[in-house]
Structures are given as C-alpha cells and as structure tokens.
Design an enzyme around this catalytic site. Structure first.
Site, short mmCIF file in Angstrom:
data_model
loop_
_atom_site.label_atom_id
_atom_site.label_comp_id
_atom_site.label_asym_id
_atom_site.label_seq_id
_atom_site.Cartn_x
_atom_site.Cartn_y
_atom_site.Cartn_z
N ASP A 45 -7.57 11.79 0.19
CA ASP A 45 -7.03 10.68 -0.59
C ASP A 45 -8.07 10.13 -1.57
OD1 ASP A 45 -4.60 9.50 -0.97
OD2 ASP A 45 -4.96 7.80 0.34
N ASP A 73 1.31 7.50 3.24
CA ASP A 73 0.56 6.33 3.70
C ASP A 73 1.27 5.61 4.84
OD1 ASP A 73 -1.34 6.83 1.73
OD2 ASP A 73 -0.25 5.66 0.23
#
Length: 339
Positions: free
Chosen positions: A198, A239
C-alpha cells in the site's frame, strides 16, 4: 453476538440510505460504515465447523506480488485502451459476481421466512452439452438471487453510488465471512506484505490513485460530500476486507476458547483507531493516504499489547484453524470406530 449483529445490519442499512435524505459528514460515514461492515462480517464468520480452506504462509507471501501485478495490469489497460471499453468488460464481470455476493449476503435473512424444504432440498442443474458440469442450489438461493439481480441491473444501467455501495458492502461481508487466514502468523505475514504494498503504490507511484479513479466498478465505497469539486470520498474494499479477516480470526480464536470476545474487541478497536487516524492524516495533509499504513500497525499493535498483558502469547501463536479442522475429523473417525 447475534443480537448485536442484527443491530449492526440495521445501522449499516440506515447509514447507507441516510445520504439520500440528509447531509452526512463523509469522514464519519467512512469510519462508521467500515467498522459496521467489519463487525457484521466477523459475526458471520463464526460457524459451527472450521473453514474448509485456509491461507498458507506461502500464499500470504505471494499475495502482495499478485496484487501488484494485477494493479499494474489494470493501470496499463486504462493507459493504452479505451477507458469505456475496459469498464464495460469489468461491469459484465462484476454483474455476475455481484449477483452471487449479494444473494449470499441476503440469504440468511430470507431463509427465515421460507419453508424448510426450500432451504434444504438441493436442485442439481446440468449444463446443456456439458453434462459433467453441474450447479447445485436451493429454492431459497433462487429467491435471494432476485433482489441481487435487480440491484446489479440498476448498477449496470445507472452506476448510482448507492448501488455501487450495496454491491461493495456485499463483497466485503462475503470476503470477511468466507476467507480464513488459518493462523495469526499467516495473518501477520499477509498484513505486513500489504502494508509495504500500500505504501509503495500510493506514495511512490501514481498507479493506485489513477486506477481507483478510472476503475468504474464496485471495488470502492463512495461517500457523498458537499464539495462540488470532489463529490465523493472513497474507501477501497481492501482496506475493509484485509484487516477484517484478521479481526474475524481474533473473534474465532475467542470462540474456540469458549470465552467472551476479548481479543476481538482489541483487534476491532485497533481497526477503528487506525481508520480514524487515516482520515485525520488525509484531511491534515489534503492528500490520499494508504489506509493500511495506519490500520495494520494499529490492529496488530492493539492485539499484541492485549495478548502480552494477559500472558496469552503462546496459545494465540499456536492457534491454527487448519489443525482444528483436522482434529475434528480425527475425532469423528474415532467415534465411528467406537460405534
């Protein structure tokens, strides 16, 4: 937990519909919606028998590499092909997936109002010309597929943010419910890998943000804002799902010990804190943030501190759902021999 799950389902439904009639602060909406989704998915992940498939350490190590390859492939597709063409193909793909995910999400609620025969009796359908291929389903699943199909048709025609979110929430709940990390060691490997993934793709390349803005499919939740220049805030499904399956593992660990959820609470609190910190930093710097940068340390950190405080490090690290399944199968065979 069942009563809490029902309350969370109602709250999630109400919060999803609320922006249609009142202004809801998008920051609050992001945090509460994501947390409710994780809570519902975790509750649904607790089943009488251990999961049949669990992720191995090798799979967890490869996951960020596979994710990177897919992300880069999508970036190149949007760069060199017509965006409308790519999104048209993806819409067809997610249309089918959406029906399956939404139907599976609605099924437990629908089954309560249908006869037991509809819930239990399997219908086996063979493909024409390919008789070896077959699909098993119940009448209840057919009934659940009706609203799922309606929502997917609405999404394909209108691309309305609410239809997008309904499908996105269904994907998240099904992902958290069905996916199993197997052990906390595997979970830590996966979260650590995606933590680096990420950060790299958000901070060091334009790829992640570019794909998120170009990808017109329910891979992200959209939260209406009052800003005409930026009509929606976004949160990627990853997420929610990736930390969610780790939090769900903590809940199943608590259940396996026959105790009240305690490590689930610490992991869930860590997720809430990490997501809130993400929103705070994003607003402070007015720039996109890799949510897992904040969520991963918070989830693992809160759980680790609680575990060390209670002196349960060894049982937590030794917990393995795959071994639990093998032990139950061995017990079943032994009981048959005795009979």
């Amino acid at each position: 937990m069942k009563n809490m799950e029902r309350i969370a389902n109602v709250a999630l439904l109400g919060l999803s519909l609320a922006p249609l009639v009142v202004n809801v602060d998008p920051n609050v909406n992001v945090i509460v919606t994501a947390c409710l989704t994780v809570f519902v998915g975790c509750c649904r992940s607790v089943k009488p028998t251990p999961p049949s498939e669990t992720m191995s350490n090798e799979h967890a190590m490869r996951f960020p590499l596979v994710g990177s390859a897919m992300l880069l492939s999508l970036f190149l597709l949007f760069k060199f092909l017509s965006k409308d063409l790519v999104n048209a193909v993806l819409t067809c793909y997610f249309f089918v997936l959406g029906i399956a995910a939404l139907s599976a999400t609605l099924l437990p609620a629908i089954k309560r109002f249908l006869p037991n025969k509809w819930n239990d009796d399997l219908i086996i359908w063979h493909f024409p010309y390919f008789r070896s291929l077959e699909i098993e389903f119940t009448r209840s699943q057919i009934v659940a597929a009706i609203p799922g199909t309606i929502f997917c048709v609405w999404y394909a025609k209108q691309k309305h943010w609410l239809a997008n979110n309904v499908l996105g929430l269904a994907f998240c709940i099904q992902g958290i419910e069905m996916l199993s990390l197997g052990s906390f060691k595997t979970g830590a490997i996966l979260l650590a890998g995606l933590f680096v993934y990420d950060i790299f793709w958000v901070f060091f390349t334009p790829v992640m943000v570019s794909v998120a803005k170009s990808f017109d499919a329910p891979i992200k939740l959209l939260f209406p804002t009052a800003n005409a220049k930026r009509p929606f805030s976004m949160l990627g499904l990853g997420d929610i799902v990736i930390p969610g399956i780790f939090v769900a593992l903590a809940l199943r660990f608590d259940v396996s010990r026959g105790k009240e959820p305690q490590y689930f609470k610490s992991a869930f609190l860590g997720y809430t804190f990490g997501l809130a910190l993400t929103i705070f930093v994003m607003n402070w710097f007015q720039a996109a943030q890799p949510a897992l940068l904040y969520i991963v340390p918070a989830v693992i950190g809160f759980l680790a501190v609680h575990c060390i405080w209670n002196g349960d490090v060894k049982p937590l690290l030794e917990f393995d759902e795959g071994k639990t399944k093998d032990a139950e199968e061995a017990d079943a065979k032994e009981s048959k021999k005795v009979e």
